[in-house]
Design a protein around this motif. Structure first.
Motif, PDB file in Angstrom:
ATOM      1  N   MET A 164       0.833  -1.197   0.000  1.00 41.66           N
ATOM      2  CA  MET A 164       0.000   0.000   0.000  1.00 41.66           C
ATOM      3  C   MET A 164       0.871   1.252   0.000  1.00 41.66           C
ATOM      4  SD  MET A 164      -2.575   1.379   3.008  1.00 41.66           S
ATOM      5  CE  MET A 164      -3.109  -0.271   3.360  1.00 41.66           C
ATOM      6  N   TRP A 165       1.853   1.267   0.894  1.00 40.91           N
ATOM      7  CA  TRP A 165       2.725   2.440   0.993  1.00 40.91           C
ATOM      8  C   TRP A 165       3.523   2.651  -0.285  1.00 40.91           C
ATOM      9  CZ3 TRP A 165       4.911   1.188   6.518  1.00 40.91           C
ATOM     10  CH2 TRP A 165       3.919   1.431   7.465  1.00 40.91           C
ATOM     11  N   GLY A 215       4.526  10.760  -5.329  1.00 38.55           N
ATOM     12  CA  GLY A 215       5.885  11.280  -5.355  1.00 38.55           C
ATOM     13  C   GLY A 215       6.565  11.411  -4.009  1.00 38.55           C
ATOM     14  N   GLY A 216       5.933  10.911  -2.934  1.00 38.51           N
ATOM     15  CA  GLY A 216       6.558  10.951  -1.612  1.00 38.51           C
ATOM     16  C   GLY A 216       6.888  12.382  -1.201  1.00 38.51           C
ATOM     17  N   PRO A 217       7.602  12.587  -0.142  1.00 36.64           N
ATOM     18  CA  PRO A 217       8.183  11.571   0.723  1.00 36.64           C
ATOM     19  C   PRO A 217       7.165  10.952   1.676  1.00 36.64           C
ATOM     20  CG  PRO A 217       8.686  13.727   1.625  1.00 36.64           C
ATOM     21  CD  PRO A 217       7.932  13.951   0.320  1.00 36.64           C
ATOM     22  N   LEU A 218       5.950  11.532   1.722  1.00 32.00           N
ATOM     23  CA  LEU A 218       4.899  10.992   2.575  1.00 32.00           C
ATOM     24  C   LEU A 218       3.798  10.423   1.682  1.00 32.00           C
ATOM     25  CD1 LEU A 218       5.023  13.808   5.251  1.00 32.00           C
ATOM     26  CD2 LEU A 218       5.966  11.506   5.415  1.00 32.00           C
ATOM     27  N   LEU A 219       2.836   9.746   2.258  1.00 36.90           N
ATOM     28  CA  LEU A 219       1.893   8.948   1.475  1.00 36.90           C
ATOM     29  C   LEU A 219       1.144   9.736   0.413  1.00 36.90           C
ATOM     30  CD1 LEU A 219       0.440   6.620   4.246  1.00 36.90           C
ATOM     31  CD2 LEU A 219       2.285   6.147   2.619  1.00 36.90           C
ATOM     32  N   ILE A 258      -3.500  13.241   7.497  1.00 38.65           N
ATOM     33  CA  ILE A 258      -4.071  12.362   8.509  1.00 38.65           C
ATOM     34  C   ILE A 258      -3.662  10.914   8.244  1.00 38.65           C
ATOM     35  CG2 ILE A 258      -6.262  11.401   9.326  1.00 38.65           C
ATOM     36  CD1 ILE A 258      -7.393  14.291   9.070  1.00 38.65           C
ATOM     37  N   ALA A 259      -3.539  10.533   6.988  1.00 44.97           N
ATOM     38  CA  ALA A 259      -3.134   9.160   6.667  1.00 44.97           C
ATOM     39  C   ALA A 259      -1.774   8.836   7.287  1.00 44.97           C
ATOM     40  CB  ALA A 259      -3.106   8.959   5.154  1.00 44.97           C
ATOM     41  N   ASP A 260      -0.835   9.764   7.193  1.00 44.74           N
ATOM     42  CA  ASP A 260       0.476   9.527   7.802  1.00 44.74           C
ATOM     43  C   ASP A 260       0.356   9.415   9.320  1.00 44.74           C
ATOM     44  OD1 ASP A 260       2.201   9.747   5.373  1.00 44.74           O
ATOM     45  OD2 ASP A 260       1.321  11.755   5.334  1.00 44.74           O
ATOM     46  N   TYR A 307      10.215   6.322   3.488  1.00 45.47           N
ATOM     47  CA  TYR A 307       8.967   6.865   4.027  1.00 45.47           C
ATOM     48  C   TYR A 307       9.001   6.872   5.553  1.00 45.47           C
ATOM     49  CZ  TYR A 307       4.190   6.881   5.758  1.00 45.47           C
ATOM     50  OH  TYR A 307       3.053   7.149   6.492  1.00 45.47           O
ATOM     51  N   ILE A 308       9.444   5.785   6.129  1.00 46.58           N
ATOM     52  CA  ILE A 308       9.510   5.685   7.588  1.00 46.58           C
ATOM     53  C   ILE A 308      10.398   6.801   8.145  1.00 46.58           C
ATOM     54  CG2 ILE A 308      10.451   4.264   9.462  1.00 46.58           C
ATOM     55  CD1 ILE A 308       9.314   1.819   7.880  1.00 46.58           C
ATOM     56  N   GLU A 309      11.539   7.017   7.547  1.00 49.33           N
ATOM     57  CA  GLU A 309      12.439   8.084   8.016  1.00 49.33           C
ATOM     58  C   GLU A 309      11.802   9.456   7.844  1.00 49.33           C
ATOM     59  OE1 GLU A 309      15.113   7.552   9.915  1.00 49.33           O
ATOM     60  OE2 GLU A 309      14.427   5.486   9.711  1.00 49.33           O
TER      61      GLU A 309
END
Length: 168
Positions: A88-89, A97-101, A107-109, A133-135
């Motif tokens: 999914m991620w 295009g990131g860096p977040l979802l 709110i999703a993050d 993404y985690i970082e």
């Protein structure tokens, strides 16, 4: 969430309430299809991933790679949950295009932050783009403040952490 006489206790309801109270923050993605997708992934997070949650309790300050390795080895549900999350991620990061979802913090993050902490604590293997993404999520100001606050608590409770004999 307590706001005057109003008490909102469900995570998704709290997120919706905050998005309505602070529309200028764009807590949900701006586009209608992206908002619908973000709400869908939040609902899935809200109701799913029980195997991962059960095998890997959230603890920001612990490092339990051996427990994570055993959970992956012995529990097919944990493997399936991790595969679903990372897939999914990966898809959302590629689409936006990131860096977040959804490209920027949403709110999703926030919904996935506890799961990200589980992946870090138990050192569960993830693809490179998911590690990025985690970082990025952990570096987001609100998430970083949450992590720093948790680390400052020094609140170890042995009965809540059956895999640890003491602090790391």
């Amino acid at each position: 969430l307590v706001d005057g006489d109003l008490v909102v206790w469900d995570t998704l309801a709290i997120a919706e309430y905050l998005a309505e109270q602070f529309p200028e923050l764009h807590l949900w993605p701006r586009g209608v299809p992206e908002r619908a997708r973000a709400r869908s992934v939040c609902a899935e997070m809200h109701s799913s991933f029980a195997a991962l949650r059960g095998a890997c309790p959230m603890n920001i300050e612990a490092r339990l790679p051996q427990v994570g390795a055993l959970a992956l080895r012995d529990q097919p549900g944990v493997r399936a949950d991790l595969q679903r999350l990372t897939g999914m991620w990966q898809q959302l990061l590629a689409e936006h295009g990131g860096p977040l979802l959804f490209g920027r913090f949403s709110i999703a993050d926030a919904f996935f932050a506890p799961t990200v902490m589980r992946i870090r604590t138990y050192e569960l293997p993830v693809p490179p783009e998911v590690a990025g993404y985690i970082e990025s999520l952990c570096a987001a100001p609100g998430v970083k403040a949450w992590i720093d606050g948790a680390l400052a608590e020094h609140d170890f409770r042995a009965f809540e952490e059956p895999y640890r004999l003491g602090r790391d």
